[in-house]
Design a protein around this motif. Structure first.
Motif, PDB file in Angstrom:
ATOM      1  N   GLU A 156      -5.486   0.796  -8.138  1.00 63.78           N
ATOM      2  CA  GLU A 156      -5.340   2.167  -8.608  1.00 63.78           C
ATOM      3  C   GLU A 156      -5.743   2.305 -10.066  1.00 63.78           C
ATOM      4  O   GLU A 156      -6.409   3.260 -10.458  1.00 63.78           O
ATOM      5  CB  GLU A 156      -3.887   2.622  -8.417  1.00 63.78           C
ATOM      6  CG  GLU A 156      -3.476   2.778  -6.952  1.00 63.78           C
ATOM      7  CD  GLU A 156      -2.016   3.145  -6.798  1.00 63.78           C
ATOM      8  OE1 GLU A 156      -1.317   3.201  -7.847  1.00 63.78           O
ATOM      9  OE2 GLU A 156      -1.576   3.412  -5.656  1.00 63.78           O
ATOM     10  N   ASP A 157      -5.341   1.319 -10.907  1.00 65.44           N
ATOM     11  CA  ASP A 157      -5.720   1.348 -12.330  1.00 65.44           C
ATOM     12  C   ASP A 157      -7.232   1.262 -12.466  1.00 65.44           C
ATOM     13  O   ASP A 157      -7.833   1.937 -13.305  1.00 65.44           O
ATOM     14  CB  ASP A 157      -5.056   0.177 -13.067  1.00 65.44           C
ATOM     15  CG  ASP A 157      -3.546   0.362 -13.154  1.00 65.44           C
ATOM     16  OD1 ASP A 157      -3.085   1.520 -12.945  1.00 65.44           O
ATOM     17  OD2 ASP A 157      -2.834  -0.622 -13.415  1.00 65.44           O
ATOM     18  N   ARG A 184      -8.779   4.587 -11.570  1.00 67.10           N
ATOM     19  CA  ARG A 184      -8.610   5.616 -12.625  1.00 67.10           C
ATOM     20  C   ARG A 184      -9.500   5.370 -13.823  1.00 67.10           C
ATOM     21  O   ARG A 184      -9.961   6.293 -14.459  1.00 67.10           O
ATOM     22  CB  ARG A 184      -7.142   5.642 -13.056  1.00 67.10           C
ATOM     23  CG  ARG A 184      -6.215   6.326 -12.039  1.00 67.10           C
ATOM     24  CD  ARG A 184      -4.877   6.644 -12.683  1.00 67.10           C
ATOM     25  NE  ARG A 184      -4.157   5.445 -13.063  1.00 67.10           N
ATOM     26  CZ  ARG A 184      -3.315   4.798 -12.271  1.00 67.10           C
ATOM     27  NH1 ARG A 184      -3.072   5.275 -11.046  1.00 67.10           N
ATOM     28  NH2 ARG A 184      -2.676   3.715 -12.686  1.00 67.10           N
TER      29      ARG A 184
END
Length: 316
Positions: A311-312, A315
């Protein structure tokens, strides 16, 4: 200058006069006069070739207008043509024989190559069969080793998982979810030192707050780790007080087990459970079951950290 019979046989007297082989005496004489007028020595005093041609024309006229001489010339000429034809046919036959021989040689060579290919293919097939048999044995052995490794992991003998580093500290006294903190710090992707933080360093920094069960450092993304504590009190103390290296401070956040209310001082500061004390309180089966639960918890933690890393990355 006379010409020998051998030299005359090398000449085509009919061709020299430009008449057919069956030309009449009248036609031969007419052709001679036309040719002789163009190359007569009196008309060509400075041309030796003209005199030679005039002499050859004269001999051709002499032979072809004399019946016996012409018959003898024609007979030899026919024999010569027949010999040339036989030679031509023989040459054609020899050429055919040569081509047939070359064809047979090519065919034999092709058969030899095909036989060699069959032999090589058969050998390769035999090797493939052998490798498959040996490969099956190796596969069975590898599967056996994997099964044993999985069994050891379930019993808590093997810790950690691919893409992470794990360490086992003390053990939690119950099967509930353990408190976990997420650690972040500055580290470039190509930094081999990972910003100065390692698994051992993090474990050393955090164990002073209480029993550390696991330190999982991400291998996919520098500057990220998850720490599993044995007690909420130890995790809360680390969250409130630990700053990490002065040159590269830690950013600590709760990942799991955050207390709803401030913790009282009812927590025991002695959170260390030794193998001996566990054996005194539980039998062997209970120890194995507890280790299996902890292994499953570590795996879930690893998967959670992998998900957060993805997810990081998405993003960023």
């Amino acid at each position: 200058m006379s010409t020998s019979a051998k030299e005359l046989l090398q000449m085509d007297l009919y061709g020299l006069l430009a008449v057919e082989d069956g030309a009449s005496e009248k036609e031969i004489k007419k052709a001679y006069r036309q040719k002789a007028l163009t190359c007569h020595p009196d008309k060509n005093p400075d041309n030796p070739k003209a005199a030679d041609l005039f002499h050859q024309l004269s001999q051709a006229l002499e032979i072809l207008t004399d019946a016996p001489a012409r018959a003898a010339y024609d007979k030899v000429r026919r024999a010569k043509k027949q010999a040339e034809e036989r030679t031509r046919r023989l040459d054609d036959k020899r050429k055919k024989i040569k081509l047939d021989l070359e064809a047979r040689e090519r065919e034999a060579q092709a058969r030899s190559v095909a036989e060699e290919e069959i032999k090589i293919t058969r050998t390769l097939e035999e090797e493939i069969i052998r490798l498959r048999e040996e490969g099956s044995k190796q596969l069975q052995e590898e599967q056996r080793l994997i099964k044993e490794q999985i069994q050891r992991e379930r019993e808590g003998v093997v810790h950690g998982a691919p893409s992470f580093q794990g360490t086992q500290g003390g053990m939690q006294s119950d099967s509930s979810a353990t408190p976990k903190l997420k650690l972040k710090w500055k580290s470039k992707k190509e930094d081999e030192t990972n910003g100065g933080y390692s698994q051992d360093l993090l474990h050393g920094l955090l164990q002073k707050y209480g029993d550390v069960l696991n330190v999982l450092v991400s291998h996919k993304k520098n500057g990220s780790a998850v720490v599993e504590f044995a007690t909420v009190k130890a995790a809360e103390l680390a969250y409130k007080n630990e700053t990490g290296l002065k040159v590269n401070p830690l950013k600590i956040s709760w990942l799991e087990g955050k207390p709803a209310t401030p913790q009282s001082h009812s927590y025991s500061t002695d959170s260390t459970y030794t193998q001996g004390s566990l054996c005194n309180e539980r039998d062997y089966e209970s120890v194995v079951l507890m280790r299996m639960r902890q292994a499953a918890e570590r795996q879930r933690l690893i998967e959670e950290m992998q998900r957060q890393d993805e997810e990081d990355a998405a993003r960023s």
